[in-house]
Design a protein around this motif. Sequence first.
Motif, PDB file in Angstrom:
ATOM      1  N   ASP A 111       0.885  -1.165   0.000  1.00 12.26           N
ATOM      2  CA  ASP A 111       0.000   0.000   0.000  1.00 12.26           C
ATOM      3  C   ASP A 111       0.922   1.213   0.000  1.00 12.26           C
ATOM      4  OD1 ASP A 111      -1.686   2.115   0.461  1.00 12.26           O
ATOM      5  OD2 ASP A 111      -2.892   1.085   1.969  1.00 12.26           O
ATOM      6  N   ARG A 112       1.026   1.878  -1.133  1.00  9.19           N
ATOM      7  CA  ARG A 112       2.002   2.963  -1.265  1.00  9.19           C
ATOM      8  C   ARG A 112       1.650   4.177  -0.417  1.00  9.19           C
ATOM      9  NH1 ARG A 112       5.284   0.692  -4.582  1.00  9.19           N
ATOM     10  NH2 ARG A 112       4.517  -0.681  -6.217  1.00  9.19           N
ATOM     11  N   ASN A 113       0.427   4.213   0.102  1.00 10.14           N
ATOM     12  CA  ASN A 113       0.072   5.261   1.053  1.00 10.14           C
ATOM     13  C   ASN A 113       0.589   4.928   2.459  1.00 10.14           C
ATOM     14  OD1 ASN A 113      -1.410   6.880  -0.797  1.00 10.14           O
ATOM     15  ND2 ASN A 113      -3.085   5.395  -0.670  1.00 10.14           N
ATOM     16  N   VAL A 114       0.949   3.668   2.658  1.00  8.93           N
ATOM     17  CA  VAL A 114       1.496   3.227   3.947  1.00  8.93           C
ATOM     18  C   VAL A 114       3.017   3.182   3.879  1.00  8.93           C
ATOM     19  CG1 VAL A 114       1.616   1.311   5.592  1.00  8.93           C
ATOM     20  CG2 VAL A 114      -0.572   1.922   4.534  1.00  8.93           C
ATOM     21  N   LEU A 115       3.548   2.455   2.898  1.00  6.32           N
ATOM     22  CA  LEU A 115       4.990   2.344   2.704  1.00  6.32           C
ATOM     23  C   LEU A 115       5.257   2.135   1.221  1.00  6.32           C
ATOM     24  CD1 LEU A 115       7.733   2.200   4.223  1.00  6.32           C
ATOM     25  CD2 LEU A 115       7.473  -0.296   4.208  1.00  6.32           C
ATOM     26  N   ASP A 116       5.949   3.088   0.624  1.00  8.99           N
ATOM     27  CA  ASP A 116       6.191   3.055  -0.818  1.00  8.99           C
ATOM     28  C   ASP A 116       7.436   2.227  -1.117  1.00  8.99           C
ATOM     29  OD1 ASP A 116       6.194   3.464  -3.499  1.00  8.99           O
ATOM     30  OD2 ASP A 116       6.520   5.625  -3.443  1.00  8.99           O
ATOM     31  N   VAL A 117       7.227   0.924  -1.295  1.00 16.61           N
ATOM     32  CA  VAL A 117       8.330   0.010  -1.599  1.00 16.61           C
ATOM     33  C   VAL A 117       7.931  -0.879  -2.764  1.00 16.61           C
ATOM     34  CG1 VAL A 117       9.225  -0.019   0.751  1.00 16.61           C
ATOM     35  CG2 VAL A 117       7.496  -1.697   0.063  1.00 16.61           C
ATOM     36  N   SER A 118       8.908  -1.551  -3.325  1.00 18.35           N
ATOM     37  CA  SER A 118       8.618  -2.498  -4.400  1.00 18.35           C
ATOM     38  C   SER A 118       8.076  -3.796  -3.826  1.00 18.35           C
ATOM     39  CB  SER A 118       9.906  -2.783  -5.194  1.00 18.35           C
ATOM     40  OG  SER A 118      10.835  -3.480  -4.380  1.00 18.35           O
ATOM     41  N   ILE A 123       8.432  -8.478   0.048  1.00 20.10           N
ATOM     42  CA  ILE A 123       8.645  -9.905   0.306  1.00 20.10           C
ATOM     43  C   ILE A 123       9.827 -10.094   1.256  1.00 20.10           C
ATOM     44  CG2 ILE A 123       9.334 -12.096  -0.752  1.00 20.10           C
ATOM     45  CD1 ILE A 123       7.805 -11.174  -3.273  1.00 20.10           C
ATOM     46  N   ALA A 124      10.894  -9.321   1.047  1.00 11.23           N
ATOM     47  CA  ALA A 124      12.068  -9.413   1.921  1.00 11.23           C
ATOM     48  C   ALA A 124      11.710  -9.030   3.356  1.00 11.23           C
ATOM     49  CB  ALA A 124      13.182  -8.512   1.394  1.00 11.23           C
ATOM     50  N   ILE A 125      10.910  -7.976   3.512  1.00  9.12           N
ATOM     51  CA  ILE A 125      10.463  -7.558   4.848  1.00  9.12           C
ATOM     52  C   ILE A 125       9.633  -8.667   5.488  1.00  9.12           C
ATOM     53  CG2 ILE A 125       8.975  -5.947   6.098  1.00  9.12           C
ATOM     54  CD1 ILE A 125       9.767  -3.813   4.045  1.00  9.12           C
ATOM     55  N   SER A 126       8.780  -9.284   4.692  1.00  9.88           N
ATOM     56  CA  SER A 126       7.927 -10.374   5.176  1.00  9.88           C
ATOM     57  C   SER A 126       8.768 -11.522   5.728  1.00  9.88           C
ATOM     58  CB  SER A 126       7.035 -10.874   4.037  1.00  9.88           C
ATOM     59  OG  SER A 126       6.438 -12.112   4.352  1.00  9.88           O
ATOM     60  N   LEU A 127       9.716 -11.989   4.942  1.00 12.19           N
ATOM     61  CA  LEU A 127      10.538 -13.127   5.339  1.00 12.19           C
ATOM     62  C   LEU A 127      11.378 -12.797   6.580  1.00 12.19           C
ATOM     63  CD1 LEU A 127      11.723 -14.262   1.802  1.00 12.19           C
ATOM     64  CD2 LEU A 127      10.148 -15.498   3.297  1.00 12.19           C
ATOM     65  N   ALA A 128      11.957 -11.592   6.596  1.00 14.42           N
ATOM     66  CA  ALA A 128      12.804 -11.202   7.719  1.00 14.42           C
ATOM     67  C   ALA A 128      12.006 -11.107   9.013  1.00 14.42           C
ATOM     68  CB  ALA A 128      13.483  -9.866   7.417  1.00 14.42           C
ATOM     69  N   SER A 129      10.820 -10.506   8.931  1.00 19.28           N
ATOM     70  CA  SER A 129      10.017 -10.312  10.142  1.00 19.28           C
ATOM     71  C   SER A 129       9.574 -11.644  10.734  1.00 19.28           C
ATOM     72  CB  SER A 129       8.789  -9.439   9.835  1.00 19.28           C
ATOM     73  OG  SER A 129       7.885 -10.115   8.975  1.00 19.28           O
ATOM     74  N   ILE A 130       9.198 -12.580   9.887  1.00 18.12           N
ATOM     75  CA  ILE A 130       8.744 -13.886  10.366  1.00 18.12           C
ATOM     76  C   ILE A 130       9.890 -14.636  11.054  1.00 18.12           C
ATOM     77  CG2 ILE A 130       7.931 -16.159   9.629  1.00 18.12           C
ATOM     78  CD1 ILE A 130       6.291 -14.709   7.456  1.00 18.12           C
ATOM     79  N   GLY A 131      11.096 -14.577  10.455  1.00 18.61           N
ATOM     80  CA  GLY A 131      12.236 -15.271  11.041  1.00 18.61           C
ATOM     81  C   GLY A 131      12.746 -14.619  12.308  1.00 18.61           C
ATOM     82  N   VAL A 132      12.837 -13.295  12.308  1.00 16.17           N
ATOM     83  CA  VAL A 132      13.342 -12.575  13.476  1.00 16.17           C
ATOM     84  C   VAL A 132      12.403 -12.748  14.666  1.00 16.17           C
ATOM     85  CG1 VAL A 132      13.779 -10.263  14.423  1.00 16.17           C
ATOM     86  CG2 VAL A 132      14.676 -10.886  12.179  1.00 16.17           C
ATOM     87  N   GLY A 133      11.099 -12.839  14.400  1.00 14.97           N
ATOM     88  CA  GLY A 133      10.128 -13.025  15.474  1.00 14.97           C
ATOM     89  C   GLY A 133      10.421 -14.265  16.294  1.00 14.97           C
ATOM     90  N   TRP A 134      10.729 -15.371  15.615  1.00 14.44           N
ATOM     91  CA  TRP A 134      11.035 -16.614  16.327  1.00 14.44           C
ATOM     92  C   TRP A 134      12.305 -16.462  17.150  1.00 14.44           C
ATOM     93  CZ3 TRP A 134      10.499 -20.889  18.774  1.00 14.44           C
ATOM     94  CH2 TRP A 134      11.584 -21.738  18.960  1.00 14.44           C
TER      95      TRP A 134
END
Length: 404
Positions: A111-118, A123-134
């Motif tokens: 959502d480019r009104n929330v965070l303007d990223v590709s 996807i990279a943020i998704s993978l990192a957040s899931i792994g770091v959480g554990w």
Amino acid sequence: MLDFVIFWDWASFAVRWLHIITAMAWIGSSFYFVALDLGLKQRPGLPKGAYGEEWQVHGGGFYNIQKYLVAPEALPEHLVWFKWESYMTWVSGFFLLALVYYGSADLVMVDRNVLDVSGTTAIAISLASIGVGWVIYDLLCKSKLGDSPTLLMLLLYGMLVAMSWGYTQLFTGRAAFLHLGAFTATIMTANVFFIIIPNQKIVVADLKAGRTPDPKYGKIAKLRSTHNNYLTLPVVFLMLSNHYPLAFGTQFNWVIASLIFIIGVLIRHFFNTGHAGKNPPYWTWLLAGILFIIIIWLSTVPRVLTGEPKMSMQAERLVADVHFEKVRDTVLGRCSMCHANEPSYEGIYFAPKGVKLENDAEIAEHAEQIYINAGRSHAMPPGNVTQITPEERALLVAWYESAR
């Protein structure tokens, strides 16, 4: 291209079905063993090392089940390991995440009104957040906090609240809820894979080698299992939420998610207490109901709380009576490039869910869906790719509410 799209859609359906099947198996066995564990009774004459037993009846037969806190003196030849249900639930869930969200990240995650990223960055943020959480959770459990289960549980809840807010600052509302569910489910499966099963294998190895197993391994596994027990129901809600825009597509979606974790704990506390042979705390359902009513209110909270002016009833009637043409122009300009017989938006080949919004009759027919998905919530357009404005959303709300 069309054949590939059909295959992709059916692949998503098949993986979703597999995910539900494995999740049912995992949740079912998990709930059963928690109930069994809490219902154990001690009696004279139990075998050496046995903590308790329970008699059960099912399917026309009777079962006598005994539990050993550490292990029996002699290990049986065949052991049933309850692990693949958990592993396959996570694996199928990850494949579903990849198919539905990573495959169309620019449309359904960003959502480019929330965070303007590709899409790739998302996807990279998704993978990192899931792994770091554990990793963070595991470090907390292995610290001295592991000796204070209540404090540890409160810190875990604080982490989940922080992630509830954090994900809504990164993704679309729908993707935020889905990722919060994946974040929590990853902790649960990692508990099984990295802690519970390895600890049980250590005990088995000690028994085979003629050593006395250390009871600490069972204690550690029990703590992680308890966390899984209380996290299950919120994860189910989060995974179902993508079908309900009023949950994820509203201003206070992260607060709604935070309250869902409390409701899940309350419901599990009710059942856990009853399974332990105590009087069930019926007040938990009352409190859960009150919290759910608060959630309903938060999903359509008055604009005055968000700093936006609330439209008067008279203004709503004027919009409905005089400005329907503007409503139609808004829908045609912001929605119909996808919701059409021949969608013009790149990558869309069929009107989503068969909803077409190309003329006055179709707009009127789907007025309630427009109101919920694009008026009261921000679920549509996905990621606000067509840049619908707050004023246009307010117009859609006014049009529907004044016409009821």
